[in-house]
Write an enzyme that holds these catalytic residues in place. Structure first.
Site, PDB file in Angstrom:
ATOM      1  N   GLN A   1      12.111   3.762  27.208  1.00 57.18           N
ATOM      2  CA  GLN A   1      11.813   4.093  25.904  1.00 57.18           C
ATOM      3  C   GLN A   1      10.359   5.073  26.061  1.00 57.18           C
ATOM      4  O   GLN A   1       9.739   4.369  26.008  1.00 57.18           O
ATOM      5  CB  GLN A   1      11.717   2.733  25.205  1.00 57.18           C
ATOM      6  CG  GLN A   1      11.664   2.940  23.507  1.00 57.18           C
ATOM      7  CD  GLN A   1      10.360   3.127  23.017  1.00 57.18           C
ATOM      8  OE1 GLN A   1       9.571   2.071  23.039  1.00 57.18           O
ATOM      9  NE2 GLN A   1       9.824   4.324  22.829  1.00 57.18           N
TER      10      GLN A   1
ATOM     11  N   ASP B   1       7.976  11.773  18.925  1.00 52.19           N
ATOM     12  CA  ASP B   1       6.794  11.441  19.776  1.00 52.19           C
ATOM     13  C   ASP B   1       6.219  12.643  19.980  1.00 52.19           C
ATOM     14  O   ASP B   1       6.661  13.459  20.442  1.00 52.19           O
ATOM     15  CB  ASP B   1       7.446  10.503  20.910  1.00 52.19           C
ATOM     16  CG  ASP B   1       6.273   9.973  21.861  1.00 52.19           C
ATOM     17  OD1 ASP B   1       5.058  10.445  21.607  1.00 52.19           O
ATOM     18  OD2 ASP B   1       6.476   9.259  22.721  1.00 52.19           O
TER      19      ASP B   1
ATOM     20  N   GLY C   1       9.045   7.298  16.090  1.00 49.05           N
ATOM     21  CA  GLY C   1       8.092   7.762  16.986  1.00 49.05           C
ATOM     22  C   GLY C   1       7.962   7.145  18.327  1.00 49.05           C
ATOM     23  O   GLY C   1       8.915   6.555  18.945  1.00 49.05           O
ATOM     24  N   HIS C   2       6.761   7.147  18.797  1.00 47.09           N
ATOM     25  CA  HIS C   2       6.276   6.747  20.202  1.00 47.09           C
ATOM     26  C   HIS C   2       6.595   5.168  20.333  1.00 47.09           C
ATOM     27  O   HIS C   2       7.343   5.050  21.521  1.00 47.09           O
ATOM     28  CB  HIS C   2       4.717   6.819  20.297  1.00 47.09           C
ATOM     29  CG  HIS C   2       4.162   6.611  21.529  1.00 47.09           C
ATOM     30  ND1 HIS C   2       4.558   7.385  22.478  1.00 47.09           N
ATOM     31  CD2 HIS C   2       3.384   5.640  21.900  1.00 47.09           C
ATOM     32  CE1 HIS C   2       4.167   6.927  23.766  1.00 47.09           C
ATOM     33  NE2 HIS C   2       3.378   5.737  23.438  1.00 47.09           N
ATOM     34  N   PHE C   3       6.681   4.328  19.555  1.00 47.44           N
ATOM     35  CA  PHE C   3       6.939   2.910  19.772  1.00 47.44           C
ATOM     36  C   PHE C   3       8.231   2.757  18.887  1.00 47.44           C
ATOM     37  O   PHE C   3       8.384   2.216  17.922  1.00 47.44           O
ATOM     38  CB  PHE C   3       5.911   2.060  19.068  1.00 47.44           C
ATOM     39  CG  PHE C   3       4.810   1.864  20.197  1.00 47.44           C
ATOM     40  CD1 PHE C   3       4.550   1.275  21.289  1.00 47.44           C
ATOM     41  CD2 PHE C   3       3.550   2.800  19.697  1.00 47.44           C
ATOM     42  CE1 PHE C   3       3.554   1.278  22.132  1.00 47.44           C
ATOM     43  CE2 PHE C   3       2.396   2.825  20.514  1.00 47.44           C
ATOM     44  CZ  PHE C   3       2.379   2.086  21.743  1.00 47.44           C
TER      45      PHE C   3
END
Length: 325
Positions: free
Chosen positions: A164, A275, A301-303
């Site tokens: 991920q 991201d 996004g990133h998380f």
């Protein structure tokens, strides 16, 4: 007084009725519920590695396939709370906090070298002391350089990878790296101070919410926890050291890519495409080296687990059951 007595009598009648009514739960149902509660319970433990207490979360049956969860910056094992809660019915899950992160010890830079080489060595020792030598890896952000170091050192131990937003290709470095690249080229007070806003409350909130469909989908406890830890004395210095050392990860990209080509680990990609650090081009690059990819891109996004946890965890369950017989 009469009103109070009536309420008292009604309450007494209800209690009596509940006591006299036979339970609709069969014994087997109760046993199943008890077993599920035991399996879904997350344990919060520590293990000493060379005098350093490594905190970790563990859930599930140790006799079932193991999934090792490696967190990113600025987070901790807390980022995998949904995975631990939902997958422990079928798998053994373990999520350590790196030194200086989460609830692990935070030694000074004089007592512990904050490099990715050293953190990977600590986490590898942690897994060996736990007797975990056959496992799937889930990597995210910092979890990628730590996980790939472990995988290249012990390819026989890693049976699958769940990725991920964990990068291993130069084309996967997004626009958010520009300030860090200037820092790499010339580390000084100016280039350091330019990165310090990343440790602020607003900077941390941005990392969790940027690129999401709706920031209200992300639990604010995430960045408040990280802010608390990054507000400790020397935390900025330690994390700037890690930012600086990240350039050594890029030098290892060819080695990690060769590992992928040689070993062909089954790979599940569950990537947030918005991201700024690791855009979708980083996910796409894995297709050059790995043949067996379950490829999934999410509009977040990133998380990605924060906003699309339910869908991603469902993918992980299916991938693990299909891959690990």
């Amino acid at each position: 007084m009469k009103k109070i007595n009536i309420i008292y009598l009604l309450a007494l009648t209800l209690i009596t009725a509940c006591q006299e009514k036979p339970s609709t739960l069969k014994t087997n149902d109760k046993v199943t519920m008890n077993n599920n509660n035991k399996m879904n319970r997350i344990h919060y433990r520590t293990l000493s590695i060379n005098g350093l207490n490594i905190a970790y979360r563990e859930a599930g049956d140790v006799n079932k396939p193991t999934l090792v969860l490696l967190h990113g910056f600025p987070s901790s094992s807390h980022q995998y709370r949904k995975v631990l809660n939902q997958l422990s019915d079928e798998f053994h899950l373990i999520a350590p906090d790196y030194p200086g992160f989460g609830n692990s010890d935070f030694p000074s830079a004089n007592d512990y070298e904050y490099t990715f080489d050293n953190i990977a060595a600590t986490i590898n020792s942690f897994l060996e002391l736990k007797g975990i030598n056959n496992f799937a890896l889930m990597i995210q952000d910092y979890g990628a350089p730590i996980g790939f170091r472990i995988a290249t050192a012990h390819p026989e131990r890693v049976i699958a990878i769940i990725n991920q937003n964990g990068n291993a290709y130069e084309e996967g470095l997004g626009e958010a790296w520009e300030g860090i690249k200037r820092f790499w080229a010339n580390r000084n007070e100016v280039t350091e101070n330019a990165l310090v806003p990343a440790f602020s409350l607003e900077g941390l909130k941005w990392q969790y919410t940027h690129g999401t469909r709706n920031p209200e989908n992300v639990n604010p406890d995430t960045w408040y926890l990280d802010y608390h830890r990054l507000s400790r004395p020397n935390a900025h210095k330690v994390n700037l050291d890690l930012f600086y050392d990240y350039q050594n990860n890029i030098k290892l990209y060819p080695k990690w890519q060769q590992y992928l080509r040689d070993n062909q680990p089954p790979l599940l990609i569950v990537w947030g495409k918005n991201d700024e650090f690791f855009p979708e081009s980083g996910a796409e690059a894995f297709k050059k080296d790995v043949k067996n990819i379950d490829y999934n891109i999410y509009n977040t996004g990133h998380f990605a687990l924060e906003e699309d946890g339910h869908e991603i965890i469902s993918k992980i369950r299916h991938f693990m059951k299909k891959t690990i017989k």
